[in-house]
Design a protein around this motif. Structure first.
Motif, short mmCIF file in Angstrom:
data_model
loop_
_atom_site.label_atom_id
_atom_site.label_comp_id
_atom_site.label_asym_id
_atom_site.label_seq_id
_atom_site.Cartn_x
_atom_site.Cartn_y
_atom_site.Cartn_z
N THR A 162 0.82 -1.22 0.00
CA THR A 162 0.00 0.00 0.00
C THR A 162 0.85 1.26 0.00
O THR A 162 0.55 2.23 -0.68
CB THR A 162 -0.95 0.01 1.22
OG1 THR A 162 -0.20 -0.20 2.42
CG2 THR A 162 -1.97 -1.11 1.09
N TYR A 163 1.94 1.24 0.76
CA TYR A 163 2.81 2.42 0.76
C TYR A 163 3.53 2.58 -0.58
O TYR A 163 3.80 3.70 -1.02
CB TYR A 163 3.83 2.34 1.90
CG TYR A 163 3.26 2.70 3.25
CD1 TYR A 163 2.64 3.93 3.45
CD2 TYR A 163 3.34 1.84 4.33
CE1 TYR A 163 2.12 4.28 4.69
CE2 TYR A 163 2.82 2.17 5.57
CZ TYR A 163 2.21 3.39 5.74
OH TYR A 163 1.69 3.73 6.97
N ALA A 164 3.86 1.45 -1.23
CA ALA A 164 4.50 1.53 -2.55
C ALA A 164 3.54 2.11 -3.58
O ALA A 164 3.90 2.94 -4.41
CB ALA A 164 4.97 0.14 -2.98
N TYR A 165 2.31 1.66 -3.52
CA TYR A 165 1.29 2.19 -4.44
C TYR A 165 1.18 3.70 -4.26
O TYR A 165 1.16 4.47 -5.23
CB TYR A 165 -0.05 1.52 -4.17
CG TYR A 165 -1.16 1.97 -5.09
CD1 TYR A 165 -1.40 1.35 -6.31
CD2 TYR A 165 -1.96 3.05 -4.73
CE1 TYR A 165 -2.40 1.77 -7.14
CE2 TYR A 165 -2.98 3.48 -5.56
CZ TYR A 165 -3.21 2.84 -6.77
OH TYR A 165 -4.20 3.28 -7.58
N ASP A 166 1.13 4.14 -3.02
CA ASP A 166 0.97 5.57 -2.77
C ASP A 166 2.21 6.36 -3.18
O ASP A 166 2.11 7.54 -3.53
CB ASP A 166 0.65 5.81 -1.30
CG ASP A 166 -0.82 5.54 -0.98
OD1 ASP A 166 -1.58 5.28 -1.94
OD2 ASP A 166 -1.20 5.59 0.19
N ALA A 167 3.37 5.73 -3.15
CA ALA A 167 4.59 6.41 -3.61
C ALA A 167 4.50 6.68 -5.11
O ALA A 167 4.91 7.74 -5.60
CB ALA A 167 5.83 5.59 -3.29
N VAL A 168 3.96 5.71 -5.85
CA VAL A 168 3.78 5.93 -7.29
C VAL A 168 2.71 6.98 -7.54
O VAL A 168 2.86 7.85 -8.41
CB VAL A 168 3.43 4.60 -8.00
CG1 VAL A 168 3.24 4.83 -9.49
CG2 VAL A 168 4.54 3.57 -7.77
N MET A 169 1.65 6.92 -6.75
CA MET A 169 0.61 7.94 -6.87
C MET A 169 1.18 9.33 -6.60
O MET A 169 0.86 10.30 -7.30
CB MET A 169 -0.52 7.66 -5.86
CG MET A 169 -1.43 6.51 -6.24
SD MET A 169 -2.40 6.86 -7.71
CE MET A 169 -3.48 8.16 -7.10
N GLU A 203 -1.04 16.46 -1.79
CA GLU A 203 -1.91 15.87 -0.77
C GLU A 203 -3.02 15.14 -1.50
O GLU A 203 -3.62 15.68 -2.44
CB GLU A 203 -2.52 16.95 0.14
CG GLU A 203 -1.54 17.62 1.07
CD GLU A 203 -2.22 18.51 2.11
OE1 GLU A 203 -1.59 19.50 2.52
OE2 GLU A 203 -3.38 18.21 2.48
N PHE A 204 -3.25 13.92 -1.11
CA PHE A 204 -4.30 13.17 -1.79
C PHE A 204 -4.82 12.06 -0.88
O PHE A 204 -4.14 11.62 0.04
CB PHE A 204 -3.79 12.57 -3.11
CG PHE A 204 -2.59 11.67 -2.97
CD1 PHE A 204 -1.31 12.20 -2.84
CD2 PHE A 204 -2.73 10.29 -2.98
CE1 PHE A 204 -0.19 11.37 -2.72
CE2 PHE A 204 -1.63 9.45 -2.86
CZ PHE A 204 -0.35 10.00 -2.74
N THR A 205 -6.04 11.66 -1.13
CA THR A 205 -6.63 10.54 -0.38
C THR A 205 -6.39 9.26 -1.15
O THR A 205 -6.74 9.17 -2.33
CB THR A 205 -8.14 10.76 -0.19
OG1 THR A 205 -8.32 11.98 0.54
CG2 THR A 205 -8.75 9.61 0.59
N SER A 206 -5.76 8.31 -0.48
CA SER A 206 -5.40 7.09 -1.19
C SER A 206 -5.57 5.87 -0.29
O SER A 206 -6.29 5.93 0.72
CB SER A 206 -3.97 7.21 -1.72
OG SER A 206 -3.67 6.14 -2.59
N ILE A 207 -4.88 4.80 -0.62
CA ILE A 207 -5.07 3.55 0.11
C ILE A 207 -4.72 3.69 1.58
O ILE A 207 -5.36 3.11 2.45
CB ILE A 207 -4.19 2.44 -0.49
CG1 ILE A 207 -4.44 2.32 -1.98
CG2 ILE A 207 -4.48 1.10 0.18
CD1 ILE A 207 -3.53 1.32 -2.64
N THR A 208 -3.67 4.46 1.86
CA THR A 208 -3.19 4.56 3.24
C THR A 208 -3.79 5.77 3.96
O THR A 208 -3.28 6.18 5.00
CB THR A 208 -1.66 4.63 3.29
OG1 THR A 208 -1.22 5.84 2.66
CG2 THR A 208 -1.04 3.43 2.59
N GLY A 209 -4.83 6.32 3.41
CA GLY A 209 -5.50 7.44 4.09
C GLY A 209 -5.21 8.76 3.40
O GLY A 209 -4.99 8.82 2.19
#
Lengths: 372, 168
Positions: free
Chosen positions: A191-198, A231-237
């Motif tokens: 989840t943190y990896a996904y958000d890093a790409v996001m 700033e964005f809302t994603s998998i990790t909040g």
């Protein structure tokens, strides 16, 4: 081997072993919590085992093992050999140790253990649930085949930089296309990896909107500023970053305490990971949202269950035998003489004060032991 | 945009790499909010850091030398590395070369040193937060003496230092 009097003046202890990397051991003492630390070399079995020996020599009953899978196993195996697992002991590990590693350990080591980490994705949150639905699709034949092709290209390609580490070390691609994804929810890494790409995708949009380019005019400084400002809302909040460091704002993250509980006949135990509590910067610990078993049938989860199968954390104080040992080492500071130490102007130096605190702590433990 | 994904794959952490596929694959495009902007295409390649400093430097150098899709454009950004021990040398080089980096699993507080790691960010909080939670946990249970066995690398040492700080 630590010096004989280490337990009485740990502030001044710095013990180095024969191996240079075992030099990290030291003890620290303060009036609130005494912390005994022991560093070990990553991946080194002897070094990890030595840490268990060191903590055992300091009579540690409650502790953290900050390690990765292999060295965690080495430490816990040695701890078991030394009698440092099971009732009377409480160990907590962190995100470096996979849940599969704990699951694969024997029940004596796993029962009552804790694991604390920054969770990443939270099931029930909208974006996470959407991601999980896509994740599960990988078990279908079409998606699984496509993913396997991708994985083979990405993992078994020539981009391995360090020839001493195979790109596909330990990776079993046959897992893909079965029920692997349904059986394994996205973990903190995923989840943190996904958000890093996001972060980079959204940052790239902002960078381009401000006139930036990804060609020979690329401006790394401006692109970094754009990625750190998103700033964005994603998998990790709600993902946002600290202005001062670029690190994830901990106030926007989720922290969790897992508890492993094992049931069944000896040798046939089944161990399960439960959520015992969560923690936030603003609110501290909250144990209301866990999913631990409701053994007392009061309608709410019981909470963290320790290795003796009670809900009470084991004592971290020395036993009665060790109180007597203090008396042996310092016959002039017997327990009966504790008041003398407190009141004596002749013993007002720092060592005397520390010893008084130590003896006072041990006296309390002694009394507790006697009361029990 | 050309992304380097630095990690060291092993089966218990397989999720991390797989999670990239839904978004970026190798030539996926992310639509920007503004319709006046072209989509941002992510060209991603994975490099094995070996989860150590030497492997991290080798991976970084390989990515910098890689021309990805045949153009001569240089590496634009790095996702990773996983472990702090691997992220530190990579972030040092990235700061020198002007390559932004975002790690998903490196938690050492040492990486907060913006004087050295000026192009580093991360989507996971630094160790000090979870160490604070750990200290509050043991305090709430009345413990006065605890031990820490830690791997003697940037991750373990940072965790230990933060925990000791919050126990005072």
């Amino acid at each position: 081997m630590p010096p004989l009097f280490t337990p009485l003046h740990p502030l001044f202890t710095h013990v180095c072993g024969s191996h240079p990397h075992t030099c990290a051991f030291h003890s620290e003492f303060d009036p609130s919590i005494q912390v005994v630390t022991s560093g070990f070399v990553g991946g080194n079995q002897a070094s990890a085992e030595n840490s268990a020996v060191v903590l055992n020599s300091q009579d540690i009953r409650v502790g953290f093992v900050v390690a990765f899978d292999a060295t965690f196993g080495y430490f816990m195996d040695k701890a078991e050999e030394l009698g440092m697992v099971g009732p009377g002991y409480f160990w907590i590990t962190g995100d470096g140790v996979g849940s599969a590693k704990i699951q694969g350990s024997n029940a004596k080591q796993s029962n009552g253990i804790g694991k604390m980490l920054s969770l990443g994705g939270v099931p029930g949150a909208t974006v996470y649930d959407q991601f999980k639905a896509d994740w599960d699709l990988f078990d279908s034949s079409a998606a699984g085949t496509a993913l396997k092709t991708y994985a083979e290209a990405m993992w078994l390609d020539p981009h391995t930089a360090d020839a001493s580490h195979a790109a596909a070390e330990g990776t079993d691609l046959s897992l893909i296309g079965s029920t692997f994804f349904a059986d394994n929810a996205p973990d903190d890494v995923a989840t943190y990896a996904y958000d890093a790409v996001m972060q980079h995708g959204i940052g790239a949009c902002a960078y381009k909107a401000a006139g930036g380019a990804f060609d020979t005019a690329f401006d790394g400084s401006a692109f970094y500023a754009a990625t750190a400002a998103v700033e964005f809302t994603s998998i990790t909040g709600s993902v946002r970053f600290l202005d001062t460091t670029g690190s994830r704002d901990p106030a926007s993250s989720n922290f969790i305490l897992y508890n492993w509980q094992c049931e069944g006949a000896e040798g046939l135990e089944t161990c399960t990971q439960y959520t015992a509590g969560s923690w936030t910067m603003a609110g501290g610990w909250d144990y209301s949202g866990g999913n631990t078993p409701d053994v007392d049938t009061d309608g709410t989860p019981d909470g963290f269950r320790f290795s003796d199968n009670t809900l009470t954390s084991p004592s971290d104080s020395p036993s009665e035998i060790e109180v007597l040992k203090i008396g042996f080492l310092h016959p002039f500071y017997t327990l009966d003489g504790t008041d003398y130490i407190y009141s004596s102007s002749g013993h007002n130096n720092m060592v005397g004060s520390l010893m008084a605190l130590q003896v006072r702590t041990r006296e309390r433990s002694y009394k507790q032991t006697r009361c029990n | 945009m050309k992304l380097m994904y630095g990690t060291h794959v092993h089966v218990t952490r397989v999720h991390g790499t797989l999670s990239l596929r839904p978004l970026c694959e190798t030539h996926a495009c992310t639509p920007c909010a503004s319709t006046s902007l072209a989509h941002t295409c992510l060209y991603v390649r994975r490099y094995d850091t070996g989860s150590n400093s030497k492997g991290s430097i080798m991976a970084y150098r390989a990515a910098r030398a890689d021309n990805f899709d045949g153009t001569d454009y240089s590496l634009h950004s790095i996702i990773g590395a996983a472990r702090s021990d691997a992220s530190k040398p990579m972030a040092t080089l990235g700061a020198i070369d002007g390559v932004p980096q975002s790690s998903y699993w490196s938690t050492s507080d040492g990486l907060d040193d913006t004087g050295v790691y000026s192009y580093f960010s991360r989507t996971i909080p630094a160790d000090s937060a979870v160490a604070k939670a750990a200290a509050e946990l043991v305090k709430s249970q009345g413990h006065t003496k605890v031990g820490i066995a830690h791997v003697d690398d940037p991750y373990g040492s940072s965790w230990k230092d933060a925990f000791v700080k919050y126990c005072r």
